[in-house]
Design a protein around this motif. Structure first.
Motif, PDB file in Angstrom:
ATOM      1  N   LEU A  35      12.644  81.201 -19.420  1.00 45.41           N
ATOM      2  CA  LEU A  35      12.822  82.439 -20.164  1.00 45.41           C
ATOM      3  C   LEU A  35      11.911  82.491 -21.385  1.00 45.41           C
ATOM      4  CD1 LEU A  35      14.516  85.070 -20.569  1.00 45.41           C
ATOM      5  CD2 LEU A  35      16.076  83.672 -21.932  1.00 45.41           C
ATOM      6  N   PHE A  36      11.800  81.378 -22.085  1.00 46.54           N
ATOM      7  CA  PHE A  36      11.025  81.352 -23.326  1.00 46.54           C
ATOM      8  C   PHE A  36       9.607  80.813 -23.151  1.00 46.54           C
ATOM      9  CE2 PHE A  36      15.422  81.472 -24.881  1.00 46.54           C
ATOM     10  CZ  PHE A  36      15.323  82.621 -25.650  1.00 46.54           C
ATOM     11  N   ARG A  37       9.155  80.716 -21.911  1.00 47.10           N
ATOM     12  CA  ARG A  37       7.775  80.281 -21.656  1.00 47.10           C
ATOM     13  C   ARG A  37       6.821  81.258 -22.350  1.00 47.10           C
ATOM     14  NH1 ARG A  37       7.320  79.662 -16.017  1.00 47.10           N
ATOM     15  NH2 ARG A  37       8.071  77.555 -16.338  1.00 47.10           N
ATOM     16  N   GLY A  38       5.919  80.724 -23.154  1.00 47.57           N
ATOM     17  CA  GLY A  38       4.938  81.548 -23.859  1.00 47.57           C
ATOM     18  C   GLY A  38       5.457  82.132 -25.166  1.00 47.57           C
ATOM     19  N   GLU A  55      18.845  92.241 -17.660  1.00 44.78           N
ATOM     20  CA  GLU A  55      18.114  91.384 -16.729  1.00 44.78           C
ATOM     21  C   GLU A  55      18.547  89.928 -16.865  1.00 44.78           C
ATOM     22  OE1 GLU A  55      14.101  92.283 -17.824  1.00 44.78           O
ATOM     23  OE2 GLU A  55      14.034  94.116 -16.632  1.00 44.78           O
ATOM     24  N   MET A  56      18.730  89.477 -18.104  1.00 45.10           N
ATOM     25  CA  MET A  56      19.182  88.101 -18.334  1.00 45.10           C
ATOM     26  C   MET A  56      20.566  87.886 -17.729  1.00 45.10           C
ATOM     27  SD  MET A  56      18.000  87.351 -22.272  1.00 45.10           S
ATOM     28  CE  MET A  56      19.059  85.922 -22.402  1.00 45.10           C
ATOM     29  N   ARG A  57      21.463  88.830 -17.946  1.00 44.91           N
ATOM     30  CA  ARG A  57      22.824  88.726 -17.422  1.00 44.91           C
ATOM     31  C   ARG A  57      22.808  88.679 -15.899  1.00 44.91           C
ATOM     32  NH1 ARG A  57      27.942  89.551 -19.285  1.00 44.91           N
ATOM     33  NH2 ARG A  57      29.449  90.037 -17.675  1.00 44.91           N
ATOM     34  N   ASN A  58      22.048  89.574 -15.284  1.00 41.49           N
ATOM     35  CA  ASN A  58      21.982  89.615 -13.818  1.00 41.49           C
ATOM     36  C   ASN A  58      21.445  88.310 -13.250  1.00 41.49           C
ATOM     37  OD1 ASN A  58      23.042  92.212 -13.770  1.00 41.49           O
ATOM     38  ND2 ASN A  58      21.042  93.207 -13.606  1.00 41.49           N
ATOM     39  N   LEU A  59      20.390  87.777 -13.847  1.00 44.94           N
ATOM     40  CA  LEU A  59      19.828  86.522 -13.365  1.00 44.94           C
ATOM     41  C   LEU A  59      20.794  85.359 -13.600  1.00 44.94           C
ATOM     42  CD1 LEU A  59      17.510  85.071 -12.010  1.00 44.94           C
ATOM     43  CD2 LEU A  59      16.398  84.884 -14.235  1.00 44.94           C
ATOM     44  N   ALA A  60      21.444  85.346 -14.759  1.00 45.81           N
ATOM     45  CA  ALA A  60      22.415  84.281 -15.055  1.00 45.81           C
ATOM     46  C   ALA A  60      23.561  84.310 -14.057  1.00 45.81           C
ATOM     47  CB  ALA A  60      22.934  84.420 -16.483  1.00 45.81           C
ATOM     48  N   GLU A  61      24.049  85.508 -13.722  1.00 42.11           N
ATOM     49  CA  GLU A  61      25.131  85.627 -12.726  1.00 42.11           C
ATOM     50  C   GLU A  61      24.691  85.074 -11.373  1.00 42.11           C
ATOM     51  OE1 GLU A  61      28.270  86.408 -13.138  1.00 42.11           O
ATOM     52  OE2 GLU A  61      28.365  87.617 -14.963  1.00 42.11           O
ATOM     53  N   LYS A  62      23.449  85.339 -10.990  1.00 49.27           N
ATOM     54  CA  LYS A  62      22.922  84.809  -9.717  1.00 49.27           C
ATOM     55  C   LYS A  62      22.862  83.282  -9.756  1.00 49.27           C
ATOM     56  CE  LYS A  62      20.118  88.849  -8.610  1.00 49.27           C
ATOM     57  NZ  LYS A  62      18.760  89.411  -8.596  1.00 49.27           N
ATOM     58  N   LYS A  63      22.457  82.736 -10.893  1.00 46.12           N
ATOM     59  CA  LYS A  63      22.359  81.280 -11.013  1.00 46.12           C
ATOM     60  C   LYS A  63      23.739  80.620 -11.022  1.00 46.12           C
ATOM     61  CE  LYS A  63      17.805  80.772 -12.971  1.00 46.12           C
ATOM     62  NZ  LYS A  63      17.253  79.943 -11.903  1.00 46.12           N
ATOM     63  N   TYR A  67      18.350  96.200 -24.628  1.00 45.79           N
ATOM     64  CA  TYR A  67      19.337  96.489 -23.585  1.00 45.79           C
ATOM     65  C   TYR A  67      18.841  96.031 -22.212  1.00 45.79           C
ATOM     66  CZ  TYR A  67      21.896  99.119 -20.080  1.00 45.79           C
ATOM     67  OH  TYR A  67      22.613  99.454 -18.967  1.00 45.79           O
ATOM     68  N   LEU A  68      17.630  96.411 -21.845  1.00 43.87           N
ATOM     69  CA  LEU A  68      17.112  96.057 -20.516  1.00 43.87           C
ATOM     70  C   LEU A  68      16.922  94.550 -20.363  1.00 43.87           C
ATOM     71  CD1 LEU A  68      14.554  98.967 -19.956  1.00 43.87           C
ATOM     72  CD2 LEU A  68      16.792  98.651 -18.848  1.00 43.87           C
ATOM     73  N   THR A  69      16.453  93.902 -21.430  1.00 46.55           N
ATOM     74  CA  THR A  69      16.279  92.450 -21.377  1.00 46.55           C
ATOM     75  C   THR A  69      17.625  91.754 -21.223  1.00 46.55           C
ATOM     76  OG1 THR A  69      14.293  92.619 -22.744  1.00 46.55           O
ATOM     77  CG2 THR A  69      15.320  90.442 -22.587  1.00 46.55           C
ATOM     78  N   ALA A  70      18.625  92.196 -21.993  1.00 47.23           N
ATOM     79  CA  ALA A  70      19.966  91.609 -21.894  1.00 47.23           C
ATOM     80  C   ALA A  70      20.536  91.811 -20.493  1.00 47.23           C
ATOM     81  CB  ALA A  70      20.891  92.216 -22.945  1.00 47.23           C
TER      82      ALA A  70
END
Length: 152
Positions: free
Chosen positions: A117-120, A19-27, A14-17
């Motif tokens: 996002l998938f670094r590492g 955070e991903m959504r929030n960052l994607a919206e900013k981009k 949930y938290l990862t999704a």
């Protein structure tokens, strides 16, 4: 299950999704697009002239939501609606040249986003994550079906 654990898998997802959504919206903000709008554009880029109802099904949106999203995209000149020669009650929706150009620009930004996002995270780990989420999605579908059946 510890209710307060930040390590519970459901909470991590949930938290990862979120955070991903929030960052994607900013981009997407510089492109004047929302994540919902981008998902609809991506859906439409795979097939020419889809019925509005089909776009909603593919994008997992209700008829009301898909109408609202398509209204906004049409207002931005990114999609166009045309009469369906096979069904006078339905419209077909097409990605415009401007919509295709917008998608090309956004893809570049999101390829970099995905790389970061998938670094590492190895290819093998990504395959496990993908497989696990697909299994979870199928489980959710079955749970939804049972809920529908039990409410009948």
């Amino acid at each position: 299950m510890n209710k307060c654990s930040d390590d519970a898998l459901g909470r991590v997802i949930y938290l990862t999704a979120l955070e991903m959504r929030n960052l994607a919206e900013k981009k997407l903000k510089p492109f004047d697009l929302t994540l919902e709008q981008l998902q609809v554009l991506k859906t439409m880029s795979c097939e020419e002239g889809l019925a509005q109802r089909r776009i909603g099904e593919l994008a997992n949106k209700t008829p009301t939501n898909i109408t609202r999203i398509l209204d906004r995209l049409e207002g931005k000149g990114l999609v166009s609606r045309q009469d369906n020669p096979m069904d006078r009650r339905a419209l077909l929706v097409f990605l415009t040249d401007a919509g295709a150009e917008m998608l090309d620009k956004v893809y570049v930004v999101f390829e970099l986003f995905s790389d970061e996002l998938f670094r590492g995270v190895s290819d093998e780990e990504q395959a496990i994550i993908r497989s696990s989420f697909k299994k979870m999605s199928r489980n959710i579908e079955r749970m939804n079906e049972r809920l529908i059946e039990s409410s009948l």
